[in-house]
Design an enzyme around this catalytic site. Structure first.
Site, PDB file in Angstrom:
ATOM      1  N   ASP A 192      54.302  56.172  59.364  1.00 27.79           N
ATOM      2  CA  ASP A 192      53.010  56.677  59.798  1.00 27.79           C
ATOM      3  C   ASP A 192      52.305  55.488  60.461  1.00 27.79           C
ATOM      4  O   ASP A 192      52.666  54.338  60.213  1.00 27.79           O
ATOM      5  CB  ASP A 192      52.242  57.175  58.561  1.00 27.79           C
ATOM      6  CG  ASP A 192      50.810  57.499  58.877  1.00 27.79           C
ATOM      7  OD1 ASP A 192      50.570  58.241  59.845  1.00 27.79           O
ATOM      8  OD2 ASP A 192      49.911  57.004  58.159  1.00 27.79           O
TER       9      ASP A 192
ATOM     10  N   ASP B 207      48.339  55.088  61.349  1.00 27.92           N
ATOM     11  CA  ASP B 207      47.023  54.725  60.805  1.00 27.92           C
ATOM     12  C   ASP B 207      47.089  54.587  59.287  1.00 27.92           C
ATOM     13  O   ASP B 207      47.487  55.511  58.592  1.00 27.92           O
ATOM     14  CB  ASP B 207      45.985  55.806  61.138  1.00 27.92           C
ATOM     15  CG  ASP B 207      45.748  55.929  62.634  1.00 27.92           C
ATOM     16  OD1 ASP B 207      45.868  54.903  63.314  1.00 27.92           O
ATOM     17  OD2 ASP B 207      45.455  57.034  63.101  1.00 27.92           O
TER      18      ASP B 207
ATOM     19  N   GLY C 111      45.531  61.722  58.505  1.00 32.66           N
ATOM     20  CA  GLY C 111      46.779  62.438  58.740  1.00 32.66           C
ATOM     21  C   GLY C 111      46.595  63.808  59.372  1.00 32.66           C
ATOM     22  O   GLY C 111      47.559  64.457  59.759  1.00 32.66           O
ATOM     23  N   VAL C 112      45.330  64.249  59.478  1.00 30.60           N
ATOM     24  CA  VAL C 112      45.010  65.585  59.997  1.00 30.60           C
ATOM     25  C   VAL C 112      44.768  65.499  61.505  1.00 30.60           C
ATOM     26  O   VAL C 112      44.192  64.534  61.989  1.00 30.60           O
ATOM     27  CB  VAL C 112      43.737  66.100  59.259  1.00 30.60           C
ATOM     28  CG1 VAL C 112      43.260  67.400  59.818  1.00 30.60           C
ATOM     29  CG2 VAL C 112      44.003  66.203  57.766  1.00 30.60           C
TER      30      VAL C 112
ATOM     31  N   ARG D 296      43.317  66.114  65.395  1.00 30.70           N
ATOM     32  CA  ARG D 296      41.937  66.005  65.896  1.00 30.70           C
ATOM     33  C   ARG D 296      41.165  67.309  65.735  1.00 30.70           C
ATOM     34  O   ARG D 296      40.032  67.326  65.234  1.00 30.70           O
ATOM     35  CB  ARG D 296      41.971  65.584  67.371  1.00 30.70           C
ATOM     36  CG  ARG D 296      40.633  65.123  67.918  1.00 30.70           C
ATOM     37  CD  ARG D 296      40.755  64.742  69.388  1.00 30.70           C
ATOM     38  NE  ARG D 296      41.851  63.808  69.601  1.00 30.70           N
ATOM     39  CZ  ARG D 296      42.436  63.588  70.783  1.00 30.70           C
ATOM     40  NH1 ARG D 296      42.017  64.216  71.862  1.00 30.70           N
ATOM     41  NH2 ARG D 296      43.435  62.735  70.885  1.00 30.70           N
TER      42      ARG D 296
ATOM     43  N   SER E 190      48.584  61.220  65.592  1.00 33.96           N
ATOM     44  CA  SER E 190      47.641  60.816  66.642  1.00 33.96           C
ATOM     45  C   SER E 190      48.198  60.947  68.048  1.00 33.96           C
ATOM     46  O   SER E 190      49.319  60.517  68.340  1.00 33.96           O
ATOM     47  CB  SER E 190      47.216  59.362  66.424  1.00 33.96           C
ATOM     48  OG  SER E 190      46.417  58.940  67.504  1.00 33.96           O
ATOM     49  N   LYS E 191      47.365  61.503  68.940  1.00 30.33           N
ATOM     50  CA  LYS E 191      47.728  61.568  70.359  1.00 30.33           C
ATOM     51  C   LYS E 191      47.459  60.228  71.040  1.00 30.33           C
ATOM     52  O   LYS E 191      47.778  60.046  72.202  1.00 30.33           O
ATOM     53  CB  LYS E 191      46.926  62.677  71.046  1.00 30.33           C
ATOM     54  CG  LYS E 191      47.345  64.061  70.583  1.00 30.33           C
ATOM     55  CD  LYS E 191      46.623  65.158  71.338  1.00 30.33           C
ATOM     56  CE  LYS E 191      47.171  66.509  70.871  1.00 30.33           C
ATOM     57  NZ  LYS E 191      46.376  67.635  71.316  1.00 30.33           N
ATOM     58  N   ASN E 192      46.826  59.311  70.315  1.00 27.89           N
ATOM     59  CA  ASN E 192      46.535  57.979  70.858  1.00 27.89           C
ATOM     60  C   ASN E 192      47.547  56.933  70.382  1.00 27.89           C
ATOM     61  O   ASN E 192      47.317  55.733  70.535  1.00 27.89           O
ATOM     62  CB  ASN E 192      45.122  57.548  70.439  1.00 27.89           C
ATOM     63  CG  ASN E 192      44.053  58.394  71.114  1.00 27.89           C
ATOM     64  OD1 ASN E 192      43.959  58.426  72.340  1.00 27.89           O
ATOM     65  ND2 ASN E 192      43.257  59.114  70.334  1.00 27.89           N
TER      66      ASN E 192
ATOM     67  N   ASP F  16      50.579  56.672  53.920  1.00 24.82           N
ATOM     68  CA  ASP F  16      49.434  56.317  53.070  1.00 24.82           C
ATOM     69  C   ASP F  16      48.631  57.556  52.674  1.00 24.82           C
ATOM     70  O   ASP F  16      47.892  57.510  51.693  1.00 24.82           O
ATOM     71  CB  ASP F  16      48.490  55.330  53.776  1.00 24.82           C
ATOM     72  CG  ASP F  16      47.770  55.981  54.943  1.00 24.82           C
ATOM     73  OD1 ASP F  16      48.454  56.565  55.805  1.00 24.82           O
ATOM     74  OD2 ASP F  16      46.528  55.941  54.977  1.00 24.82           O
TER      75      ASP F  16
HETATM   76  C1  BG6 Z   1      45.943  60.421  62.401  1.00 23.16           C
HETATM   77  C2  BG6 Z   1      44.681  60.022  61.672  1.00 23.16           C
HETATM   78  O1  BG6 Z   1      46.771  59.331  62.538  1.00 23.16           O
HETATM   79  O2  BG6 Z   1      45.621  60.917  63.695  1.00 23.16           O
HETATM   80  C3  BG6 Z   1      43.698  61.177  61.661  1.00 23.16           C
HETATM   81  O3  BG6 Z   1      45.006  59.651  60.340  1.00 23.16           O
HETATM   82  C4  BG6 Z   1      43.433  61.649  63.082  1.00 23.16           C
HETATM   83  O4  BG6 Z   1      42.487  60.778  61.046  1.00 23.16           O
HETATM   84  C5  BG6 Z   1      44.747  62.029  63.736  1.00 23.16           C
HETATM   85  O5  BG6 Z   1      42.541  62.775  63.091  1.00 23.16           O
HETATM   86  C6  BG6 Z   1      44.590  62.494  65.175  1.00 23.16           C
HETATM   87  O6  BG6 Z   1      44.216  61.409  65.972  1.00 23.16           O
HETATM   88  P1  BG6 Z   1      43.909  61.470  67.510  1.00 23.16           P
HETATM   89  O7  BG6 Z   1      44.015  60.031  67.940  1.00 23.16           O
HETATM   90  O8  BG6 Z   1      44.944  62.327  68.161  1.00 23.16           O
HETATM   91  O9  BG6 Z   1      42.550  62.033  67.668  1.00 23.16           O
HETATM   92 MG    MG Z   2      47.969  57.415  57.676  1.00 23.41          MG
END
Ligand code: BG6
Ligand code: MG
Length: 211
Positions: A9, A11, A46-47, A49, A116-118, A170
């Site tokens: 994972d 974040d 982990g959820v 956006r 995450s998309k980032n 985590d």
């Molecule tokens: C996860 C985070 O890695 O990515 C979440 O733990 C977050 O809190 C999710 O909402 C989506 O992230 P992003 O960057 O696509 O907005």
């Molecule tokens: Mg995490």
């Protein structure tokens, strides 16, 4: 070797963007007059956006259209991405860097499994843009954790079966996703407490005792 691959994972495991997520969601919630605090922020780990936004809107009396919700998510993400520009190689700890290098030396395939998309932006910021053998993230899934899709895709990308991989998580939702996907799971923090976590870790480098 019992396992051939490790799926991380991002974040809360490789680096920490919780505070930026919190600040960006808080700015949106304040603007909309919705109560938001760190405890609610914790539920967003982990959820995805959009699912995170739905959790925040639980406290709102207003019903928003899908279009408005998408605009809110974009507003939060634009703000969050501005904050990500502050991240650098300094946000990668020596412990994480040394452990990753050691696992690579031991011959494991290493992948990312993040909602995450980032993900790619964050990995580039911390100097790991070209490090992993595969990246499975929010851009290649339709179901977010605790659904196992993101880890199943990661395993597929490195040509391994779930049984051949250890997931490092985590968040409880992530540890549950690993369990549902038939992966072994090494858990840090709240994921170490999860009943199906195979290897509770005190710290990231404890992975070297497991693998
Ligand atoms: C996860 C985070 O890695 O990515 C979440 O733990 C977050 O809190 C999710 O909402 C989506 O992230 P992003 O960057 O696509 O907005
Ligand atoms: Mg995490």
């Amino acid at each position: 070797m019992k396992y051939k691959g490790v799926i991380f994972d991002l974040d809360g495991v490789i680096c920490f963007t919780d505070e930026y997520h919190y600040e960006a969601w808080k700015a949106l919630a304040d603007r909309l007059g919705i109560y938001f605090d760190k405890e609610i922020n914790n539920r967003l780990r982990g959820v995805s956006r959009m699912a995170s936004l739905e959790i925040i809107l639980e406290r709102s009396d207003v019903t928003y259209s899908q279009e408005e919700k998408e605009a809110f998510a974009t507003e939060k993400n634009d703000n969050y991405r501005e904050m990500l520009k502050n991240m650098s190689e300094k946000d990668l700890s020596d412990e994480v860097r040394d452990t990753l290098n050691e696992l690579r030396n031991r011959g494991y395939l290493l992948a990312i499994g993040s909602s995450s998309k980032n993900t790619k932006t964050i990995l580039n910021q911390i100097g790991l843009g070209n490090f992993f053998d595969a990246i499975s993230d929010g851009t290649n899934i339709t179901n977010s954790k605790p659904d196992p899709e993101v880890f199943l895709k990661a395993a597929e990308f490195i040509n391994l079966k779930p049984e051949e991989c250890v997931v490092v998580e985590d968040a409880r939702s992530g540890a549950e996703a690993a369990y549902r996907g038939h992966f072994a799971c090494a858990g840090i923090g709240e994921a170490a407490e999860y009943e199906h976590t195979d290897y509770p870790l005190n710290t990231f480098s404890d992975l070297l005792k497991v693998l």
